[in-house]
Design a protein around this motif. Structure first.
Motif: not given
Length: 66
Positions: A54, A57-58, A60-62, A64-65
């Motif tokens: 988790r 994943k968090m 990666r999301k931050t 990518d932005g």
């Protein structure tokens, strides 16, 4: 408790909705985990791995932005 209404005798649509709700609630995952006994050490290890997954994943999301 998961509840689904059947409209116009359309059972197939109600089943799809039920499966979707059960997936969101994590019921399928819970059933899979409870199939066999899990020792405390195994549970701890699995939960740690899930937490790491988790967190990655968090991250990666931050990233990518940006």
């Amino acid at each position: 408790m998961v509840e689904v209404n059947v409209r116009d005798n359309n059972v197939d649509q109600a089943l799809r909705a039920l499966k979707k709700k059960m997936q969101r609630e994590g019921i399928f995952r819970e059933m899979k985990l409870r199939r066999h006994f899990e020792k405390r050490s195994e549970k701890k290890k699995r939960e740690k791995q899930e937490a790491v997954r988790r967190w990655r994943k968090m991250q990666r999301k931050t990233s990518d932005g940006e």
